[in-house]
Design an enzyme around this catalytic site. Structure first.
Site, short mmCIF file in Angstrom:
data_model
loop_
_atom_site.label_atom_id
_atom_site.label_comp_id
_atom_site.label_asym_id
_atom_site.label_seq_id
_atom_site.Cartn_x
_atom_site.Cartn_y
_atom_site.Cartn_z
N CYS A 162 0.79 -1.23 0.00
CA CYS A 162 0.00 0.00 0.00
C CYS A 162 0.82 1.28 0.00
O CYS A 162 0.27 2.38 0.04
CB CYS A 162 -0.96 -0.02 1.18
SG CYS A 162 -2.01 -1.49 1.19
N HIS A 294 -2.69 7.78 6.55
CA HIS A 294 -2.90 6.51 5.84
C HIS A 294 -4.28 5.96 6.20
O HIS A 294 -5.04 5.58 5.32
CB HIS A 294 -1.80 5.53 6.21
CG HIS A 294 -1.88 4.22 5.46
ND1 HIS A 294 -1.85 4.17 4.08
CD2 HIS A 294 -1.99 2.94 5.90
CE1 HIS A 294 -1.95 2.90 3.69
NE2 HIS A 294 -2.04 2.14 4.77
N HIS A 327 -9.91 2.06 0.46
CA HIS A 327 -8.46 1.83 0.45
C HIS A 327 -8.10 1.29 -0.92
O HIS A 327 -8.42 0.15 -1.26
CB HIS A 327 -8.07 0.84 1.55
CG HIS A 327 -6.58 0.72 1.76
ND1 HIS A 327 -5.66 1.30 0.91
CD2 HIS A 327 -5.87 0.09 2.71
CE1 HIS A 327 -4.45 1.03 1.33
NE2 HIS A 327 -4.54 0.30 2.44
#
Length: 402
Positions: A162, A294, A327
């Site tokens: 990620c 994040h 996400h």
């Protein structure tokens, strides 16, 4: 580091196609997440699906690259006249002096899933028309973008979970500073697939409803898909009139290797990345006006990032935009870099969509309503499985730097 100009950028996600739609969703605190309807995924969760990807094949001369990931990449590159801006840069610098650096976690893995459904019943052989190299291979994204623009400069894909879409800024910066290229097309693209959805489901990380980052009742992530692109160039006479240009001021990268899928409980790797980004930008933590977290909305990730943040910053306004976009995994770093650039361009801090009661134990100044505010520099965090971390600092052209 020497600041680089983030001259043009674009983003497409479930929150909207292009900058105007993305900005409107952020300003309104609106989420693009919806109940999962991805074919073959019988899961009680929400996803951030981009409508129309199935009906948007890649350009005919690039048919070998046709897959969901490259389709979304092409759809995004045609927003905000980004493809025209890249061609302007090619005209200035030459096709061999423009690099391509793309982030992705799974690339076109959906094509492999579909190929396995069509494998020979007797031999198990995959269908003859399956093209792994141009679709599933992580490099296929960089190869597609390179072919789309007819570029001849260096090209690479970064696949570091990620943080992929953020780490491409570091890859491009190193090439620019060594003089191997004069401009870089950077970006991140990841698309929905069964491997990702069922993989995160097996880890018991999927939220049953829209994700709620940093909420006291946060209960998991919502998987999204997105494509975001930018053009990085050195400052110079060609950009003398860009008084309000966005600049990449600092980059911080770390690898704490604490665990395959869990963050360090104190967020040590995250803190290292943020410290390095601030140091390379020549900025103090007090000069950061907003942090794009994040913020995956899992209990452990949000807690670890909060500990890292509060150890460096004192009540800095922050939010996670994953409540709006989901996400987007390997695309998240690039998508949120574009969002960070939008906050500077429009002098606003976006609300964290879906979050209604920030967890008081985390000690954050978490923004629930989009606010207008003067911003000089902002920081964007991207942290991935295996402890691969990246933080980016962006500023307006007048911001100080080392």
């Amino acid at each position: 580091m020497n600041p680089l100009l983030f001259t043009h950028f674009t983003a497409t996600s479930c929150a909207g196609r292009g900058l105007d739609a993305t900005l409107a969703a952020l300003a309104e605190g609106r989420s693009g997440l919806a109940p999962c309807d991805f074919e073959g995924a019988a899961l009680g969760t929400y996803t951030g699906r981009v409508a129309g990807v199935e009906q948007a094949p890649v350009r005919a001369d690039l048919a070998a690259f046709d897959c969901r990931n490259n389709r979304l990449a092409q759809l995004a590159m045609t927003q905000d006249a980004f493809d025209a801006r890249v061609r302007d840069a090619i005209a200035r610098h030459g096709a061999d002096r423009v690099g391509v650096f793309m982030g992705t976690s799974t690339a076109g893995i959906l094509e492999t899933e579909l190929a396995y459904q069509r494998r020979d019943a007797q031999t198990g052989a995959l269908p003859a028309d399956f093209n792994y190299a141009a679709t599933h291979n992580p490099y296929s994204l960089a190869a597609f973008v390179r072919a789309y623009f007819g570029l001849r400069g260096p090209a690479a894909s970064v696949s570091s979970a990620c943080s992929s879409g953020a780490k491409v800024f570091g890859s491009a910066r190193r090439m620019l500073e060594t003089g191997l290229i004069d401009a870089a097309v950077i970006g991140g693209v990841d698309t929905l697939c069964l491997t990702t959805l069922y993989g995160f489901n097996s880890l018991e990380l999927l939220a049953p409803g829209p994700c709620k980052p940093f909420d006291v009742k946060r209960d998991g992530i919502s998987i999204g898909e997105a494509a975001a692109f930018g053009l990085l160039e050195r400052d110079g006479p060609d950009h003398a009139d860009d008084a309000d240009a966005i600049r990449l001021l600092g980059i911080g990268e770390s690898s704490d290797a604490y665990h395959m899928s869990s963050p360090h409980p104190e967020g040590l790797g995250a803190r290292m990345a943020m410290e390095q980004a601030l140091a390379s930008a020549g900025l103090d933590a007090r000069e950061i006006g907003y942090v794009n977290l994040h913020g995956t909305a899992t209990p452990s990730n949000d807690a670890a990032e909060s500990r890292a943040l509060t150890s460096l910053f004192e009540r800095v306004p922050c939010s996670s935009t994953k409540g709006a976009t989901g996400h987007t995994l390997g695309a998240a770093g690039a998508l949120e870099a574009v969002i960070a650039a939008l906050t500077l361009r429009h002098q606003m801090i976006p609300a964290g969509a879906n979050t209604t009661e920030p967890d008081p134990a985390l000690g954050l100044d978490y923004v629930l309503t989009t606010r207008a505010t003067p911003l000089r520099a902002v920081l964007s965090n991207s942290f991935g499985f295996g402890g691969t971390n990246c933080s980016l600092v962006f500023g307006r052209k007048g911001a100080a730097s080392a």
